[in-house]
Motif scaffolding. Structure first.
Motif, PDB file in Angstrom:
ATOM      1  N   THR A 151       0.917  -1.307   0.134  1.00  0.00           N
ATOM      2  CA  THR A 151      -0.066   0.177  -0.096  1.00  0.00           C
ATOM      3  C   THR A 151       0.894   1.291   0.072  1.00  0.00           C
ATOM      4  OG1 THR A 151      -0.053  -0.006   2.530  1.00  0.00           O
ATOM      5  CG2 THR A 151      -1.806  -1.174   1.248  1.00  0.00           C
ATOM      6  N   ARG A 152       2.266   1.371   0.118  1.00  0.00           N
ATOM      7  CA  ARG A 152       2.973   2.317   0.113  1.00  0.00           C
ATOM      8  C   ARG A 152       3.534   2.972  -1.038  1.00  0.00           C
ATOM      9  NH1 ARG A 152       1.322   2.890   4.989  1.00  0.00           N
ATOM     10  NH2 ARG A 152       2.610   2.799   6.804  1.00  0.00           N
ATOM     11  N   PRO A 153       3.413   4.061  -1.264  1.00  0.00           N
ATOM     12  CA  PRO A 153       4.000   4.775  -2.647  1.00  0.00           C
ATOM     13  C   PRO A 153       5.247   3.854  -3.122  1.00  0.00           C
ATOM     14  CG  PRO A 153       3.140   6.534  -1.078  1.00  0.00           C
ATOM     15  CD  PRO A 153       3.391   5.163  -0.194  1.00  0.00           C
ATOM     16  N   LEU A 154       5.244   3.554  -4.264  1.00  0.00           N
ATOM     17  CA  LEU A 154       6.372   2.906  -4.812  1.00  0.00           C
ATOM     18  C   LEU A 154       6.975   3.384  -6.165  1.00  0.00           C
ATOM     19  CD1 LEU A 154       8.049  -0.048  -4.988  1.00  0.00           C
ATOM     20  CD2 LEU A 154       6.054  -0.882  -6.656  1.00  0.00           C
ATOM     21  N   ARG A 162      11.947  -7.258 -16.643  1.00  0.00           N
ATOM     22  CA  ARG A 162      10.489  -8.210 -16.424  1.00  0.00           C
ATOM     23  C   ARG A 162       9.986  -7.827 -14.975  1.00  0.00           C
ATOM     24  NH1 ARG A 162      11.298 -14.685 -16.157  1.00  0.00           N
ATOM     25  NH2 ARG A 162       9.238 -15.114 -15.253  1.00  0.00           N
ATOM     26  N   ASP A 163      10.804  -7.967 -14.053  1.00  0.00           N
ATOM     27  CA  ASP A 163      10.421  -7.872 -12.491  1.00  0.00           C
ATOM     28  C   ASP A 163       9.839  -6.401 -12.144  1.00  0.00           C
ATOM     29  OD1 ASP A 163      11.073 -10.594 -11.979  1.00  0.00           O
ATOM     30  OD2 ASP A 163      12.806 -10.028 -11.051  1.00  0.00           O
ATOM     31  N   ALA A 164      10.440  -5.545 -12.808  1.00  0.00           N
ATOM     32  CA  ALA A 164       9.825  -3.907 -12.446  1.00  0.00           C
ATOM     33  C   ALA A 164       8.661  -3.956 -13.153  1.00  0.00           C
ATOM     34  CB  ALA A 164      11.070  -3.181 -13.083  1.00  0.00           C
ATOM     35  N   GLN A 165       8.514  -4.408 -14.403  1.00  0.00           N
ATOM     36  CA  GLN A 165       6.796  -4.339 -14.944  1.00  0.00           C
ATOM     37  C   GLN A 165       5.878  -5.076 -14.153  1.00  0.00           C
ATOM     38  OE1 GLN A 165       6.265  -2.503 -17.585  1.00  0.00           O
ATOM     39  NE2 GLN A 165       8.282  -1.811 -18.407  1.00  0.00           N
ATOM     40  N   GLU A 166       6.470  -6.287 -13.584  1.00  0.00           N
ATOM     41  CA  GLU A 166       5.574  -7.067 -12.962  1.00  0.00           C
ATOM     42  C   GLU A 166       5.009  -6.583 -11.388  1.00  0.00           C
ATOM     43  OE1 GLU A 166       5.085 -11.155 -10.704  1.00  0.00           O
ATOM     44  OE2 GLU A 166       6.749 -11.095 -11.956  1.00  0.00           O
ATOM     45  N   VAL A 167       6.039  -6.034 -10.839  1.00  0.00           N
ATOM     46  CA  VAL A 167       5.541  -5.597  -9.565  1.00  0.00           C
ATOM     47  C   VAL A 167       4.726  -4.159  -9.711  1.00  0.00           C
ATOM     48  CG1 VAL A 167       7.608  -4.245  -9.117  1.00  0.00           C
ATOM     49  CG2 VAL A 167       6.362  -5.153  -7.108  1.00  0.00           C
ATOM     50  N   TYR A 168       4.984  -3.361 -10.772  1.00  0.00           N
ATOM     51  CA  TYR A 168       4.396  -2.229 -10.829  1.00  0.00           C
ATOM     52  C   TYR A 168       2.937  -2.314 -11.407  1.00  0.00           C
ATOM     53  CZ  TYR A 168       2.807   1.807 -13.339  1.00  0.00           C
ATOM     54  OH  TYR A 168       2.036   3.154 -13.791  1.00  0.00           O
ATOM     55  N   GLY A 169       2.714  -3.277 -12.092  1.00  0.00           N
ATOM     56  CA  GLY A 169       1.395  -3.916 -12.630  1.00  0.00           C
ATOM     57  C   GLY A 169       0.636  -4.285 -11.627  1.00  0.00           C
ATOM     58  N   LYS A 220      -1.870   3.162  -4.227  1.00  0.00           N
ATOM     59  CA  LYS A 220      -2.536   4.106  -5.248  1.00  0.00           C
ATOM     60  C   LYS A 220      -1.587   5.116  -5.886  1.00  0.00           C
ATOM     61  CE  LYS A 220      -7.277   3.989  -2.612  1.00  0.00           C
ATOM     62  NZ  LYS A 220      -6.624   2.973  -2.110  1.00  0.00           N
ATOM     63  N   ASP A 221      -0.367   5.240  -5.232  1.00  0.00           N
ATOM     64  CA  ASP A 221       0.651   6.088  -5.691  1.00  0.00           C
ATOM     65  C   ASP A 221       1.759   5.095  -6.175  1.00  0.00           C
ATOM     66  OD1 ASP A 221       2.800   7.951  -6.222  1.00  0.00           O
ATOM     67  OD2 ASP A 221       2.098   9.558  -4.863  1.00  0.00           O
ATOM     68  N   LYS A 222       1.879   4.914  -7.628  1.00  0.00           N
ATOM     69  CA  LYS A 222       3.085   4.227  -8.000  1.00  0.00           C
ATOM     70  C   LYS A 222       3.626   4.740  -9.208  1.00  0.00           C
ATOM     71  CE  LYS A 222       0.087   0.956 -10.295  1.00  0.00           C
ATOM     72  NZ  LYS A 222      -0.372  -0.625 -10.402  1.00  0.00           N
ATOM     73  N   LYS A 223       4.899   4.402  -9.682  1.00  0.00           N
ATOM     74  CA  LYS A 223       5.465   4.970 -10.867  1.00  0.00           C
ATOM     75  C   LYS A 223       6.537   4.035 -11.426  1.00  0.00           C
ATOM     76  CE  LYS A 223       7.470   9.137 -12.717  1.00  0.00           C
ATOM     77  NZ  LYS A 223       8.116  10.685 -12.433  1.00  0.00           N
TER      78      LYS A 223
END
Length: 313
Positions: free
Chosen positions: A242-245, A260-267, A272-275
């Protein structure tokens, strides 16, 4: 600009965690500062990218930064040596926060976490399970569980577990421990066995003067790797993260799978606040220390920290 660094020992389960505290310029012990915990990659140490690159830059930006060595690695305690156990790696973050939130100059309500490579995957998992972290940044983050089941397990995780079980039995009965080196000994050797950009660039970083240090040994105790194969850095991320990422990655993918891992975890994350920041023409190991990769990463990271930890006074 001179950098003030203090080396400390932090109580852990049954040993001490070695950490460097990096202080901002014109540090005032009577003031309260936001803090960032910085975690090193797999097989690395605090003197490499987590401390001397990102730690230094964030301290210069006004943060108190704590770069620490994982248990069983670097200057930290724990036996046997060279264990890469995700549960212990994530537990280390909690002990570091236990310590720094008691420091009179750290604002306990403004603590963030950053990790590079495997340290990025661990940092994300730590932020999912310790809400004293107010925000999280993964620099070219790698899910070590996924990597262990795939490339490090030769895409045969069950077979790898069989070998680990036999080796651990040998060691438990007094046999010699099997410590494996995660990389070839030289860049030339790396290029002979693979064209993979991650393996070749990792060897250049860790096995040459570019990044080589006494404690950055890139070694792993084979028989204790079994814990990693059932672990997932992003497990329950949809609910618990739930923390901003922010995740920062280059667009040149390699065999260790950070893109691949960055794309996966972002998705997947419930934040609510992610980039996600994808840097063109940049590879995994360029983000360790190359200015053309680190500088644009920090141009995104520092405003993100200011947003979620508040402005530095």
């Amino acid at each position: 600009m001179s950098q003030t660094i203090k080396t400390v020992s932090i109580p852990n389960i049954a040993w001490e965690t070695a950490a460097d505290i990096l202080f901002p310029p014109n540090f005032d012990n009577n003031k309260k500062y936001p803090a960032v915990v910085s975690a090193h990659p797999i097989g690395s140490c605090k003197e490499q990218t987590s401390g001397n690159i990102y730690g230094k830059a964030l301290a210069e930006a006004g943060y108190v930064v704590v770069a620490f060595d994982a248990s069983f690695q670097g200057a930290s305690g724990g036996e046997p040596r060279f264990i890469e156990d995700p549960e212990f790696r994530v537990s280390d973050f909690r002990f570091v926060v236990d310590y720094i939130q008691t420091l009179p100059y750290v604002d306990a309500e403004r603590i963030g976490v950053l990790g590079i490579c495997g340290g990025g995957g661990y940092a994300i998992n730590a932020a999912m399970t310790d809400y004293r972290f107010k925000c999280c940044i993964g620099i070219t983050p790698v899910n070590f569980g996924r990597l262990s089941r795939e490339a490090f397990g030769e895409y045969d995780p069950a077979g790898a577990l069989e070998k680990m079980a036999k080796q651990r039995t040998i060691e438990a009965q007094g046999g010699q421990r099997l410590v494996i080196n995660l990389l070839p000994p030289t860049v030339e050797d790396a290029k002979k066995i693979t064209t993979d950009i991650d393996v070749c660039e990792a060897t250049e970083y860790y096995k040459t003067s570019r990044g080589q240090t006494a404690n950055g040994c890139t070694s792993g105790l084979f028989s204790f790797n079994s814990a990693a194969l059932a672990w997932d850095a992003f497990n329950h991320a949809e609910v618990l993260m739930t923390r901003p990422l922010m995740v920062v990655v280059g667009d040149k993918p390699g065999g260790f799978g950070a893109y691949r891992d960055a794309q996966e975890v972002y998705g997947r994350v419930g934040s609510k606040d992610k980039k996600i920041v994808v840097l063109p023409g940049i590879s995994h190991y360029m983000l360790y220390d190359k200015p053309e990769a680190v500088d644009p990463a920090l141009e995104q990271v520092i405003p993100f920290l200011k947003k979620h930890l508040g402005e530095v006074n």
